[in-house]
Design an enzyme around this catalytic site. Structure first.
Site, PDB file in Angstrom:
ATOM      1  N   PRO A 158      -1.674  28.935-148.520  1.00 50.33           N
ATOM      2  CG  PRO A 158      -2.639  28.670-146.417  1.00 50.33           C
ATOM      3  CD  PRO A 158      -2.810  29.393-147.718  1.00 50.33           C
ATOM      4  CE  LYS A 159       4.778  24.098-150.116  1.00 48.90           C
ATOM      5  NZ  LYS A 159       5.999  23.386-149.756  1.00 48.90           N
ATOM      6  N   GLY A 160      -2.051  23.229-150.482  1.00 47.00           N
ATOM      7  CA  GLY A 160      -3.269  22.444-150.337  1.00 47.00           C
ATOM      8  C   GLY A 160      -4.538  23.269-150.466  1.00 47.00           C
ATOM      9  CB  CYS A 161      -5.360  26.876-150.153  1.00 45.28           C
ATOM     10  SG  CYS A 161      -5.777  27.178-148.458  1.00 45.28           S
ATOM     11  CB  VAL A 162      -8.723  24.442-154.143  1.00 49.85           C
ATOM     12  CG1 VAL A 162      -7.977  23.155-154.314  1.00 49.85           C
ATOM     13  CG2 VAL A 162      -9.821  24.306-153.140  1.00 49.85           C
TER      14      VAL A 162
END
Length: 104
Positions: free
Chosen positions: A100-104
Site C-alpha cells: 500500500p502507498k505509504g508503507c516502508v
C-alpha cells in the site's frame, strides 16, 4: 524484476518479494506466501485476503490499513494480531498485491 517459483508457480517478484503481477496470484499460492513470512492462514486471514483482492480490483490500488479496518469492521488491533509487525505490508504480500502507498 525477478522470476521465482513458489508452490510450483512461476511468478514475477520485485526486490522485496512482492508479486509484480497480481493476476499471477492464486489461492494455492497464498498459504505458501504466508508461510514465507511465518504465518499460517485461518478463516479470519482469508476474509481479509478476499476483501483486499476484491478492493484492489475495484479501486486499482492496495487498501490501506485504515480502509481494511473500516470496510471489513475488523479492529486495527485484530489486524496487528493476525498480521504481526507490519499488517498492511503483510496482508498485501500474502494477497499478491503491491505494497500500500505509504508503507516502508
Amino acid at each position: 524484476m525477478t522470476t521465482t517459483t513458489i508452490a510450483g508457480h512461476e511468478v514475477d517478484v520485485n526486490e522485496e518479494g512482492f508479486l509484480t503481477r497480481p493476476e499471477e496470484w492464486s489461492e494455492d499460492l497464498a498459504p505458501e506466501l504466508a508461510q514465507l513470512i511465518g504465518l499460517q492462514l485461518s478463516e479470519d486471514h482469508w476474509k481479509l485476503i478476499h476483501f483486499l483482492r476484491e478492493d484492489y480490483a475495484a479501486q486499482g490500488e492496495t487498501a490501506t490499513l485504515r480502509r481494511v479496518s473500516t470496510q471489513t469492521g475488523t479492529p486495527v488491533k485484530t489486524l496487528f494480531t493476525l498480521f504481526p509487525g507490519k499488517p498492511a505490508k503483510k496482508m498485501a504480500y500474502v494477497s499478491g498485491l503491491p505494497k500500500p502507498k505509504g508503507c516502508v
